[in-house]
Write an enzyme that holds these catalytic residues in place. Structure first.
Site, PDB file in Angstrom:
ATOM      1  N   HIS A 131       0.734  -1.122  -0.024  1.00  0.00           N
ATOM      2  CA  HIS A 131       0.153  -0.114   0.118  1.00  0.00           C
ATOM      3  C   HIS A 131       0.677   1.435   0.132  1.00  0.00           C
ATOM      4  O   HIS A 131       0.678   2.201  -0.785  1.00  0.00           O
ATOM      5  CB  HIS A 131      -0.869  -0.084   1.396  1.00  0.00           C
ATOM      6  CG  HIS A 131      -1.728   1.148   1.327  1.00  0.00           C
ATOM      7  ND1 HIS A 131      -2.554   1.641   0.328  1.00  0.00           N
ATOM      8  CD2 HIS A 131      -1.679   2.067   2.358  1.00  0.00           C
ATOM      9  CE1 HIS A 131      -3.156   2.871   0.977  1.00  0.00           C
ATOM     10  NE2 HIS A 131      -2.620   3.059   2.121  1.00  0.00           N
ATOM     11  N   LYS A 251     -10.054  12.200   6.678  1.00  0.00           N
ATOM     12  CA  LYS A 251     -10.172  10.889   7.515  1.00  0.00           C
ATOM     13  C   LYS A 251     -11.010  10.786   8.671  1.00  0.00           C
ATOM     14  O   LYS A 251     -11.294   9.830   8.993  1.00  0.00           O
ATOM     15  CB  LYS A 251      -8.607  10.618   7.917  1.00  0.00           C
ATOM     16  CG  LYS A 251      -7.653  10.416   6.999  1.00  0.00           C
ATOM     17  CD  LYS A 251      -7.660   8.974   6.363  1.00  0.00           C
ATOM     18  CE  LYS A 251      -6.588   8.695   5.381  1.00  0.00           C
ATOM     19  NZ  LYS A 251      -6.834   7.207   5.165  1.00  0.00           N
ATOM     20  N   THR A 348      -4.233   0.204   5.718  1.00  0.00           N
ATOM     21  CA  THR A 348      -4.645  -0.639   4.529  1.00  0.00           C
ATOM     22  C   THR A 348      -3.616  -1.711   4.099  1.00  0.00           C
ATOM     23  O   THR A 348      -2.342  -1.591   4.078  1.00  0.00           O
ATOM     24  CB  THR A 348      -4.476   0.533   3.268  1.00  0.00           C
ATOM     25  OG1 THR A 348      -5.214   1.584   3.656  1.00  0.00           O
ATOM     26  CG2 THR A 348      -5.328  -0.088   2.354  1.00  0.00           C
TER      27      THR A 348
HETATM   28 CA    CA Z   1      -5.798   4.172   7.216  1.00  0.00          CA
END
Ligand code: CA
Length: 414
Positions: A131, A251, A348
Site C-alpha cells: 500500500h 480521514k 490499509t
Molecule cells: Ca488508514
C-alpha cells in the site's frame, strides 16, 4: 470440539471463535454477548444463573453495560475464562444453554449490534509495504515510492475516536475544501473521491503505564482482540490538506468496524511468519521472535442500490510488513501509554497483486481505471447509495474463525 448447536462448517462464528460484542433487542437494554453460529449467548443471564461464579462475584456488573470496557479490564484470565465456560457449555450435551425457557440464546437476526467498546484513543498505522509503495508511486516518485523512514518505523498517526461507528450505520459523504486540478483557488463541496481502506484493528485489553514501554515479547498481553476496520477516506480533501502535518478532515469523518471482537486467542492457529526484515534490519526494540502475522483472508465488496454485489478486492492480513507486536512496541517506546478500549488500526492491507489492493485509490490507480461491477456499472471511487462491505476469516485444520462483516452505506452530503 463439537457443539450440539447446528453451526455450518463454513460459518465465521464457529465453536473455535466465540467473539464478544454488545447487543440490544426489544425489551433488552444493551449488554454483552458471545456469538455462536446464528445465535448470541446472553452473558448477563448466564452470570445470573451462576455460570461464572468462580470468576466473577454474582453482584459484579460487567455484562449489563453499553460497552465491554469494564469486562475487558478484568484481564485475560477472566475474559478467557468466561469464553472457555461458554465453549464447554456449547459442547456439553446436557448444558442448560439448551433449555429454551431460560432464553440464554437469541437468534442474531433479532438483535441490534452496537459499538463493542468505548474507544479512548485511536491510532492508524501505515504498515503494508504494498500500500505504501502504491501510494508513494502515485503521489510522489515511482522510483522512490517508499520514504526513507518507512522500512525503519511503523509509521502511524493519531486518528479520531469519536467518529468510529459500528457496522450497519450509514455515513454521509463528507464536504470539505479541495484544490481541483489546474485550479488557482480551493473550492468547497462534497468530496468527489470518497474511498474505503481495508484494515484490521486491535482492541487494547490492558493499560500500560505512562512513561513505560511494551516490548514486542509482551505486546500480545495488551491486545484483547481484533475487528475489521474500514478507514473511510476522502482522497481529494486529504490531498490538499495533508502537507505538512498529515491526515485530518479527509480521514476523521468516519471509520466503521465489525461489531464482534474476535479474541486474540481464537486466532492462535492462524499465525504465520512475517516478512523477512533483513534489508534493513529493524532496530532492536522492533525485533521479535516467532510467528506474529495471521493468515486471515480479507475481501471488499460494493453493493449498489439495485441490490447487486461485486467483490472488488481479495487481500490477506498476512501482507502486513510491520506486525501488530511491532506496532505496539513502537507506539509505546517513547513512554506513551495504552488504555483499555484503545483501537490501533493496521493501515490499509494491500496484497502484492492488484486484485487485492485495499482501497479504490489503488484499485482505480488514482482514478485512471474503471472498476467493473456485476450490474454493468463501473466505479473509480465510492458513489452515493453504494454500500461497502468488508469480510474476513481464517480457516486452518477445519477451524474456521471469522469476523462477520462491516457494512456501511454512503448517503449524499447534507
Ligand atoms: Ca488508514
Amino acid at each position: 470440539m463439537k457443539t450440539w448447536l447446528n453451526v455450518p462448517a463454513d460459518h465465521d462464528f464457529s465453536i473455535y471463535n466465540l467473539p464478544f460484542g454488545i447487543y440490544s433487542m426489544e425489551g433488552v437494554a444493551p449488554r454483552a454477548g458471545i456469538a455462536i453460529g446464528d445465535y448470541v449467548v446472553d452473558l448477563q443471564r448466564c452470570q445470573n444463573m451462576g455460570m461464572f461464579s468462580d470468576l466473577l462475584a454474582p453482584t459484579m456488573n460487567v455484562f449489563k453495560r453499553k460497552t465491554l470496557n469494564r469486562f475487558i479490564r478484568k484481564g485475560k484470565e477472566i475474559t478467557s475464562g468466561v469464553r472457555k465456560i461458554i465453549q464447554d457449555e456449547l459442547c456439553k450435551e446436557d448444558s442448560f444453554l439448551r433449555d429454551e425457557t431460560l432464553s440464554l440464546l437469541t437468534p442474531r437476526d433479532q438483535v441490534k449490534m452496537h459499538l463493542p467498546v468505548r474507544v479512548g484513543d485511536y491510532t492508524d498505522f501505515y504498515s503494508s509495504r504494498e500500500h505504501a509503495t502504491n501510494v508513494g508511486a502515485m503521489f510522489r516518485d515511482p522510483d522512490n515510492a517508499l520514504l526513507p523512514n518507512w522500512l525503519h518505523i511503523p509509521v502511524g498517526y493519531h486518528g479520531r475516536a469519536s467518529s468510529i461507528i459500528p457496522s450497519g450505520k450509514s455515513i454521509r459523504r463528507p464536504q470539505g475544501q479541495t484544490m481541483p486540478k489546474d485550479a488557482e483557488q480551493p473550492v468547497f463541496g462534497p468530496s468527489k473521491r470518497l474511498d474505503f481502506e481495508l484494515e484490521v484493528a486491535c482492541v487494547i485489553g490492558k493499560n500500560s503505564k505512562l512513561g513505560t514501554s511494551v516490548s514486542t515479547e509482551d505486546a500480545e498481553d495488551y491486545i484483547f482482540g481484533l475487528v475489521l476496520f474500514n478507514d473511510w477516506s476522502a482522497r481529494d480533501i486529504q490531498k490538499w490538506e495533508y502537507v505538512p502535518l498529515g491526515p485530518f478532515l479527509g480521514k476523521n469523518f468516519a471509520s466503521s468496524i465489525s461489531p464482534w471482537i474476535v479474541p486474540l486467542e481464537a486466532l492462535e492457529h492462524l499465525k504465520v511468519g512475517g516478512y523477512d526484515q533483513k534489508d534493513p534490519e529493524p532496530l532492536p526494540y522492533l525485533k521479535y521472535e516467532g510467528d506474529k502475522n495471521y493468515d486471515i483472508e480479507l475481501e471488499v465488496a460494493i453493493k449498489t442500490e439495485d441490490g447487486s454485489e461485486t467483490t472488488i478486492s481479495r487481500s490477506n492480513y498476512k501482507h502486513l510488513y510491520w506486525t501488530m507486536v511491532q506496532q505496539l512496541a513502537h507506539h509505546t517506546v517513547n513512554g506513551c501509554n495504552l488504555r483499555v478500549g484503545d483501537m490501533l488500526a493496521s493501515g490499509t492491507i494491500s496484497a502484492p497483486d492488484e486484485s487485492g489492493y485495499g482501497s479504490m485509490l489503488e484499485l482505480s490507480w488514482a482514478g485512471s481505471k474503471e472498476i467493473p461491477l456485476s450490474n454493468g456499472e463501473t466505479r473509480k471511487f465510492i458513489e452515493d447509495g453504494d454500500t461497502v462491505i468488508m469480510r474476513g476469516f481464517g480457516n486452518k485444520d477445519g477451524k474456521r474463525v471469522g469476523f462477520g462483516e462491516v457494512r456501511t452505506k454512503v448517503l449524499p452530503s447534507k
